[in-house]
Design a protein around this motif. Sequence first.
Motif, short mmCIF file in Angstrom:
data_model
loop_
_atom_site.label_atom_id
_atom_site.label_comp_id
_atom_site.label_asym_id
_atom_site.label_seq_id
_atom_site.Cartn_x
_atom_site.Cartn_y
_atom_site.Cartn_z
N ARG A 124 0.83 -1.20 0.00
CA ARG A 124 0.00 0.00 0.00
C ARG A 124 0.87 1.25 0.00
N SER A 125 1.94 1.25 0.78
CA SER A 125 2.82 2.42 0.85
C SER A 125 3.44 2.74 -0.49
N PRO A 134 -2.70 6.38 4.04
CA PRO A 134 -3.85 5.49 3.84
C PRO A 134 -4.28 4.77 5.11
N GLY A 135 -3.46 4.86 6.17
CA GLY A 135 -3.80 4.18 7.40
C GLY A 135 -3.33 2.74 7.39
N VAL A 144 -5.19 -9.16 1.96
CA VAL A 144 -5.30 -9.88 0.69
C VAL A 144 -5.90 -8.97 -0.38
N LEU A 145 -6.90 -8.17 0.00
CA LEU A 145 -7.51 -7.24 -0.95
C LEU A 145 -6.48 -6.22 -1.44
N GLU A 146 -5.63 -5.76 -0.55
CA GLU A 146 -4.59 -4.81 -0.93
C GLU A 146 -3.61 -5.42 -1.91
#
Length: 218
Positions: A124-125, A134-135, A144-146
């Motif tokens: 994500r980063s 984004p937290g 898993v979604l990320e």
Amino acid sequence: MTDRMADLDAALDRVVDAARAHLAAVKAAEGRIDDDGVWQAYVALNNASFAYDEQLLDNFGEVTPWDVESIDPDEADQRFGLGVGGLDGAEPADAHPQVISVRQRRDYKVPSVSALLRMADAARSNAVPEDEDPGPIESVGEAVLELLQSGDGSLSSLDVPELEPLDGLITVSETAKPLDLEAYEDSDGAGPFTPGADDLLVGRLDEHPYLPEEDEEA
């Protein structure tokens, strides 16, 4: 002028007309590869040339320098996925249109939740601008979604040591109409995958995870 001479002249006229139509299609395509109009005009020119060559041979025992074979116009339409008369933009003439639905399920075991969360946080980063926060990722599902989002939805993005693949399956069904995403709420995870009453299951493929030799022996 005999009938056979008139037929021969008419066949030659069709060759000339087809040649002009082919040239016009080539000019209109402006170099586009696999242009529908060029292909259809080519088929018409090919078949007109073949017919003229055959008539010339039958009537006078002469041949043209064109070494061509007849092309089935229906097969020519299929070459570009067109129905009969596809050049005029008409819909395909298939009276029984079908949609193929492929559904897949694959399960995973999570050996280390903390390792998976760290990996998803890193993914994500790397995907968001530096000035945005984004937290943290707080669950296995979010992780898993990320990973899927970072991999553009491809299941290959889940081929990581932090996830151990379990059994899965793929089904192929014939259905009367395609999926309508607007018909389901975003929270509905079952509806889009539920076969319709008229769906026909063609078959399914069972997936078993690959195991190293030492694991198989154990």
